[in-house]
Write a protein that holds these residues in place. Structure first.
Motif, PDB file in Angstrom:
ATOM      1  N   HIS A 286     -22.529-151.576 -14.336  1.00  0.00           N
ATOM      2  CA  HIS A 286     -23.201-151.661 -15.717  1.00  0.00           C
ATOM      3  C   HIS A 286     -24.123-153.038 -15.416  1.00  0.00           C
ATOM      4  O   HIS A 286     -24.776-153.495 -16.121  1.00  0.00           O
ATOM      5  CB  HIS A 286     -22.390-151.904 -16.719  1.00  0.00           C
TER       6      HIS A 286
ATOM      7  N   VAL B 289     -27.336-146.167 -14.455  1.00  0.00           N
ATOM      8  CA  VAL B 289     -26.328-146.212 -15.371  1.00  0.00           C
ATOM      9  C   VAL B 289     -26.557-147.313 -16.100  1.00  0.00           C
ATOM     10  O   VAL B 289     -26.504-148.364 -16.215  1.00  0.00           O
ATOM     11  CB  VAL B 289     -24.994-146.610 -14.413  1.00  0.00           C
TER      12      VAL B 289
ATOM     13  N   PHE C 233     -20.603-143.272 -18.700  1.00  0.00           N
ATOM     14  CA  PHE C 233     -19.514-143.447 -17.701  1.00  0.00           C
ATOM     15  C   PHE C 233     -20.218-143.534 -15.978  1.00  0.00           C
ATOM     16  O   PHE C 233     -21.341-142.955 -15.869  1.00  0.00           O
ATOM     17  CB  PHE C 233     -19.223-141.738 -17.715  1.00  0.00           C
ATOM     18  N   VAL C 234     -19.604-144.260 -15.263  1.00  0.00           N
ATOM     19  CA  VAL C 234     -20.063-144.592 -14.034  1.00  0.00           C
ATOM     20  C   VAL C 234     -19.708-143.527 -13.102  1.00  0.00           C
ATOM     21  O   VAL C 234     -18.350-143.338 -12.733  1.00  0.00           O
ATOM     22  CB  VAL C 234     -19.441-146.135 -13.483  1.00  0.00           C
TER      23      VAL C 234
ATOM     24  N   GLY D  65     -23.311-137.219 -18.742  1.00  0.00           N
ATOM     25  CA  GLY D  65     -23.100-138.720 -18.387  1.00  0.00           C
ATOM     26  C   GLY D  65     -24.367-139.196 -18.119  1.00  0.00           C
ATOM     27  O   GLY D  65     -25.555-138.881 -18.651  1.00  0.00           O
ATOM     28  N   SER D  66     -24.331-140.246 -16.891  1.00  0.00           N
ATOM     29  CA  SER D  66     -25.819-140.568 -16.306  1.00  0.00           C
ATOM     30  C   SER D  66     -26.604-139.382 -15.644  1.00  0.00           C
ATOM     31  O   SER D  66     -27.777-139.680 -15.458  1.00  0.00           O
ATOM     32  CB  SER D  66     -25.388-141.308 -15.101  1.00  0.00           C
TER      33      SER D  66
ATOM     34  N   ALA E 239     -13.114-149.069 -17.232  1.00  0.00           N
ATOM     35  CA  ALA E 239     -13.056-147.947 -17.928  1.00  0.00           C
ATOM     36  C   ALA E 239     -12.742-147.753 -19.387  1.00  0.00           C
ATOM     37  O   ALA E 239     -13.843-147.432 -20.290  1.00  0.00           O
ATOM     38  CB  ALA E 239     -12.191-146.729 -17.158  1.00  0.00           C
TER      39      ALA E 239
ATOM     40  N   TYR F 297     -15.837-150.527 -21.180  1.00  0.00           N
ATOM     41  CA  TYR F 297     -16.924-150.239 -20.888  1.00  0.00           C
ATOM     42  C   TYR F 297     -17.590-148.906 -20.741  1.00  0.00           C
ATOM     43  O   TYR F 297     -18.558-148.939 -20.668  1.00  0.00           O
ATOM     44  CB  TYR F 297     -17.403-151.388 -19.549  1.00  0.00           C
ATOM     45  N   GLU F 298     -16.655-147.819 -20.680  1.00  0.00           N
ATOM     46  CA  GLU F 298     -17.188-146.463 -20.541  1.00  0.00           C
ATOM     47  C   GLU F 298     -16.789-145.879 -21.822  1.00  0.00           C
ATOM     48  O   GLU F 298     -15.859-146.049 -22.747  1.00  0.00           O
ATOM     49  CB  GLU F 298     -16.436-145.790 -19.642  1.00  0.00           C
TER      50      GLU F 298
END
Ligand code: GLN
Length: 280
Positions: free
Chosen positions: A73, A87, A92-93, A121-122, A202, A205-206
């Motif tokens: 991020h 991302v 989600f990474v 997600g990404s 997680a 930050y997600e």
């Protein structure tokens, strides 16, 4: 949390801004990261320095990482299956363990395949599958989270794919029904009671919707399985990731939906991939 653009490609969360005028000497980057508890400080420093950021920007990136933001991020991208995937904050990474799912699904991608990435997600999974295909494919991705959708668009559209916003199959055009050759989904599969035990990166930050899989972690997986029979093409396959202890229940759900299940566990990356084939 408020996010703002710091410089092109970098987005900062409010509150994670280096003191004005702060610059960080090259050899200080590793030391600052290590002091903050980053185990792979050298590798992380190399990622932060990628693209040769100006000293003020490097100081900012280090400050944000030291404050606890996920490295991906901070820089706005992750390395996944040999590709650079963008991302955005809150998205989600992509995890290295998910490369196991991608490798298994890739074996079934042919020129002209219809690939669908749900809970995208990404958009990493679909993007990697489409980019690695021998010839052109049809790629569609969907996510319920608008932040994920806008991020996925940046990864998927340059490859000719389309990203929809909405709830699982409900996001897809009906014309795809019965036509999907390869369906991939890194569904949220953390049991709700275990969300609190996740690492802060997680947890904080997600998007929770990318992680929380309900009481036993399989709520979303079951809904994907339930629809797979009617969205897959004959011979098409669905691939999902889950924890080892969830695999038997996922296989049971696939069988109940009329799909032929198979399980693959990778010991090194500690991940299980469940696959289901539509046989008729
Ligand atoms: N914490 C899990 C992981 O890192 C979350 C995966 C998920 O829910 N898709 O793989």
């Amino acid at each position: 949390m408020t996010w703002y653009v710091l410089a092109e490609g970098y987005v900062a969360a409010e509150g994670y801004v280096a003191a004005e005028g702060d610059v960080v000497a090259q050899d200080e980057v590793v030391a600052r990261l290590r002091a903050a508890g980053c185990v792979f400080a050298e590798e992380e420093a190399a990622v932060l320095r990628d693209g040769d950021p100006a000293p003020e920007l490097l100081a900012e990136l280090v400050a944000r990482r030291v404050a606890g933001l996920p490295l991906e991020h901070v820089v706005g991208w992750a390395r996944f299956a040999g590709r650079r995937v963008l991302v955005d904050p809150g998205v989600f990474v992509p995890r290295m363990r998910t490369e196991v799912l991608v490798a298994r699904a890739a074996a079934y991608v042919r020129t002209g395949s219809v690939i669908v990435d749900l809970c995208c997600g990404s958009g990493a999974l679909g993007a990697v599958l489409a980019a690695g295909a021998d010839g052109p494919v049809e790629l569609y991705a969907a996510d319920v989270d608008p932040a994920a959708v806008s991020c996925a668009r940046r990864n998927v559209e340059p490859l000719g794919g389309t990203v929809y916003q909405g709830d699982l199959y409900g996001a897809l055009p009906l014309t795809l029904r019965g036509r999907v050759d390869v369906l991939v989904a890194n569904v949220p599969y953390v049991p709700t009671a275990e969300i609190a035990l996740l690492p802060a990166e997680a947890r904080l930050y997600e998007a929770p919707v990318a992680l929380d899989g309900g009481a036993d972690g399989l709520d979303v997986a079951r809904r994907i399985v339930a629809g797979a029979g009617s969205w897959l093409a004959p011979g098409g396959q669905v691939f999902m990731e889950c924890g080892e202890h969830q695999a038997a229940a996922a296989a049971t759900a696939l069988r109940a939906a009329g799909l032929n299940p198979s399980l693959h566990h990778d010991d090194d990356l500690d991940v299980t991939v469940v696959a289901g084939t539509r046989t008729h």
